[in-house]
Scaffold this motif. Structure first.
Motif, PDB file in Angstrom:
ATOM      1  N   TRP A 148       1.647   2.799 -11.966  1.00 57.36           N
ATOM      2  CA  TRP A 148       2.008   4.181 -12.304  1.00 57.36           C
ATOM      3  C   TRP A 148       3.511   4.307 -12.366  1.00 57.36           C
ATOM      4  N   GLN A 149       3.926   5.425 -12.852  1.00 52.40           N
ATOM      5  CA  GLN A 149       5.359   5.594 -13.062  1.00 52.40           C
ATOM      6  C   GLN A 149       6.095   5.645 -11.726  1.00 52.40           C
ATOM      7  N   GLN A 150       7.388   5.446 -11.839  1.00 51.16           N
ATOM      8  CA  GLN A 150       8.198   5.316 -10.644  1.00 51.16           C
ATOM      9  C   GLN A 150       8.282   6.648  -9.882  1.00 51.16           C
ATOM     10  N   LYS A 151       8.449   7.755 -10.601  1.00 52.55           N
ATOM     11  CA  LYS A 151       8.652   9.048  -9.951  1.00 52.55           C
ATOM     12  C   LYS A 151       7.662  10.087 -10.478  1.00 52.55           C
ATOM     13  N   GLY A 152       7.478  11.141  -9.702  1.00 53.82           N
ATOM     14  CA  GLY A 152       6.719  12.286 -10.176  1.00 53.82           C
ATOM     15  C   GLY A 152       5.282  12.337  -9.710  1.00 53.82           C
ATOM     16  N   THR A 153       4.726  11.278  -9.237  1.00 49.98           N
ATOM     17  CA  THR A 153       3.315  11.283  -8.820  1.00 49.98           C
ATOM     18  C   THR A 153       3.146  11.609  -7.349  1.00 49.98           C
ATOM     19  N   GLY A 154       4.182  11.476  -6.558  1.00 45.06           N
ATOM     20  CA  GLY A 154       4.073  11.681  -5.119  1.00 45.06           C
ATOM     21  C   GLY A 154       3.523  10.483  -4.371  1.00 45.06           C
ATOM     22  N   ARG A 155       3.221   9.451  -5.072  1.00 44.39           N
ATOM     23  CA  ARG A 155       2.694   8.231  -4.432  1.00 44.39           C
ATOM     24  C   ARG A 155       3.817   7.228  -4.211  1.00 44.39           C
TER      25      ARG A 155
ATOM     26  N   ARG B 251       5.973   3.933  -4.587  1.00 42.91           N
ATOM     27  CA  ARG B 251       6.357   3.201  -5.792  1.00 42.91           C
ATOM     28  C   ARG B 251       5.883   1.747  -5.708  1.00 42.91           C
ATOM     29  N   HIS B 252       5.286   1.288  -6.792  1.00 38.98           N
ATOM     30  CA  HIS B 252       4.799  -0.089  -6.872  1.00 38.98           C
ATOM     31  C   HIS B 252       5.092  -0.633  -8.256  1.00 38.98           C
ATOM     32  N   GLY B 253       5.236  -1.923  -8.305  1.00 36.34           N
ATOM     33  CA  GLY B 253       5.504  -2.555  -9.586  1.00 36.34           C
ATOM     34  C   GLY B 253       4.411  -3.488 -10.027  1.00 36.34           C
ATOM     35  N   SER B 254       3.429  -3.813  -9.137  1.00 37.84           N
ATOM     36  CA  SER B 254       2.351  -4.731  -9.490  1.00 37.84           C
ATOM     37  C   SER B 254       1.185  -4.532  -8.538  1.00 37.84           C
ATOM     38  N   LEU B 255       0.006  -4.695  -9.073  1.00 40.56           N
ATOM     39  CA  LEU B 255      -1.197  -4.603  -8.241  1.00 40.56           C
ATOM     40  C   LEU B 255      -1.546  -5.944  -7.591  1.00 40.56           C
ATOM     41  N   ARG B 256      -0.736  -6.944  -7.858  1.00 37.19           N
ATOM     42  CA  ARG B 256      -0.987  -8.264  -7.265  1.00 37.19           C
ATOM     43  C   ARG B 256      -0.173  -8.501  -5.992  1.00 37.19           C
ATOM     44  N   GLY B 257       0.440  -7.485  -5.459  1.00 37.62           N
ATOM     45  CA  GLY B 257       1.226  -7.606  -4.243  1.00 37.62           C
ATOM     46  C   GLY B 257       0.363  -7.872  -3.021  1.00 37.62           C
ATOM     47  N   PRO B 258       0.953  -8.299  -1.929  1.00 36.63           N
ATOM     48  CA  PRO B 258       0.174  -8.636  -0.725  1.00 36.63           C
ATOM     49  C   PRO B 258      -0.453  -7.420  -0.058  1.00 36.63           C
ATOM     50  N   GLN B 259       0.002  -6.208  -0.386  1.00 39.11           N
ATOM     51  CA  GLN B 259      -0.552  -5.023   0.268  1.00 39.11           C
ATOM     52  C   GLN B 259      -1.837  -4.545  -0.398  1.00 39.11           C
ATOM     53  N   PHE B 260      -2.199  -5.127  -1.545  1.00 43.16           N
ATOM     54  CA  PHE B 260      -3.405  -4.718  -2.253  1.00 43.16           C
ATOM     55  C   PHE B 260      -4.532  -5.720  -2.012  1.00 43.16           C
ATOM     56  N   ARG B 261      -5.749  -5.177  -2.109  1.00 37.89           N
ATOM     57  CA  ARG B 261      -6.928  -6.030  -1.977  1.00 37.89           C
ATOM     58  C   ARG B 261      -6.978  -7.029  -3.132  1.00 37.89           C
ATOM     59  N   GLY B 262      -7.194  -8.309  -2.800  1.00 36.88           N
ATOM     60  CA  GLY B 262      -7.207  -9.340  -3.820  1.00 36.88           C
ATOM     61  C   GLY B 262      -5.826  -9.755  -4.269  1.00 36.88           C
ATOM     62  N   GLY B 263      -4.809  -9.315  -3.511  1.00 38.22           N
ATOM     63  CA  GLY B 263      -3.449  -9.661  -3.895  1.00 38.22           C
ATOM     64  C   GLY B 263      -3.004 -10.996  -3.324  1.00 38.22           C
TER      65      GLY B 263
END
Length: 311
Positions: free
Chosen positions: A163-170, A172-184
């Motif tokens: 998702w975008q860097q700003k505006g969502t309130g969530r 910030r992430h740049g990849s879903l393959r990071g260690p904090q995600f399931r299957g990362g």
């Protein structure tokens, strides 16, 4: 010359009156040990008599008694004899590098003579620190090291920004393959590598000799004339194992290649293992409480331990 030597000795030992008079021509010739006593029959001594007198005095003063089986008990002062009883025992001091004499038998417990084990191989001081270093080296060297994890560049998945860097309130992430995600990915995980480390050859050799010395000191080392068995039946080895007292695991070491009958007779027994002399190691000796070696195996081990280390 005799007179001069006698005069010098007299000055160092005292006068003739302190030593007593001696005359070979007198019928009551004698010698008095107590200082100050003088024999009644005094005659002037010649140079020869003085030399004989001094020689006899020195012999009686510095001589020691010799006890032999035929001598009486009163011939030696009882207060100088040891009161401690000496018990005849077969126990020996471990770690003196003394050659050991061990009987040679076989699977039928037949007497096959004796064999001398080299003291510099089978009678070394027990050092647990050396054994610990060698065992750690063996276990680390045999570890496969095939463990592997995937980094963020190796994990399967999209590289799109979720998702975008700003505006969502969530966050910030740049990849879903990071260690904090399931299957990362797994960060700083293990990769295939060798766990072996260097250990000096003299330390490895010393560890093997200490392990052999420990088994010999415990009385758990047996030497066979050979390890030939008449049949490949497992019960032949089981019958011999049942005769051993206090044995849970048995290690058989032969000099050359293992006999096929012996290999078949022991392959179904989890508490009996067979090794050639070239494969004998510290960890295998420690895993088995009883060690059985053939004559050929002992000779090859001693020859290998005496071979100079190539630098």
């Amino acid at each position: 010359m005799t007179a001069l030597v006698s005069k010098r000795l007299l000055r160092s030992f005292g006068s003739l009156h302190s030593l007593g008079r001696y005359c070979p021509n007198s019928a009551n010739a004698g010698f008095s040990r107590s200082h100050g006593s003088i024999l009644s029959r005094e005659r002037p001594l010649s140079a020869e008599c003085s030399g004989l007198l001094l020689a006899r005095s020195m012999i009686q003063q510095f001589s020691t008694s010799t006890i032999n089986p035929s001598s009486a008990e009163s011939s030696f002062p009882s207060d100088l004899l040891s009161k401690k009883a000496i018990a005849a025992s077969a126990e020996r001091t471990i770690g003196r590098c003394q050659d050991l004499l061990i009987p040679v038998t076989n699977f039928h417990n037949e007497d096959k003579g004796f064999m001398v084990l080299a003291g510099d191989v089978f009678d070394l001081p027990i050092r647990k620190d050396i054994i610990h270093r060698v065992v750690r080296w063996q276990l680390a060297k045999r570890q496969q090291g095939t463990h592997s994890t995937k980094t963020i560049s190796e994990v399967s998945g999209t590289g799109r920004k979720p998702w975008q860097q700003k505006g969502t309130g969530r966050a910030r992430h740049g990849s879903l393959r990071g260690p904090q995600f399931r299957g990362g990915a797994t960060m700083h995980g293990p990769k295939p590598r060798s766990h072996a480390f260097k250990l000096n050859k003299k330390v490895r050799r010393l560890g093997l000799m200490i392990a052999l010395s420990a088994r010999a000191a415990e009385g758990k080392l047996r030497v066979f004339d050979d390890l030939n068995v008449p049949t490949h039946k497992t019960k032949y080895i089981v019958n011999y194992f049942n005769q051993l007292e206090g044995t849970k695991k048995l290690l058989l070491v032969d000099g050359g290649p293992i006999d096929e009958k012996l290999k078949l007779a022991t392959q179904n027994l989890h508490y009996v293992n067979v090794l050639p002399s070239i494969g004998l190691n510290v960890y295998s000796i420690l895993l088995h409480d009883t060690l059985v070696m053939s004559r050929d195996a002992v000779n090859r081990i001693v020859e290998r331990m005496h071979t100079p280390i190539n630098r």
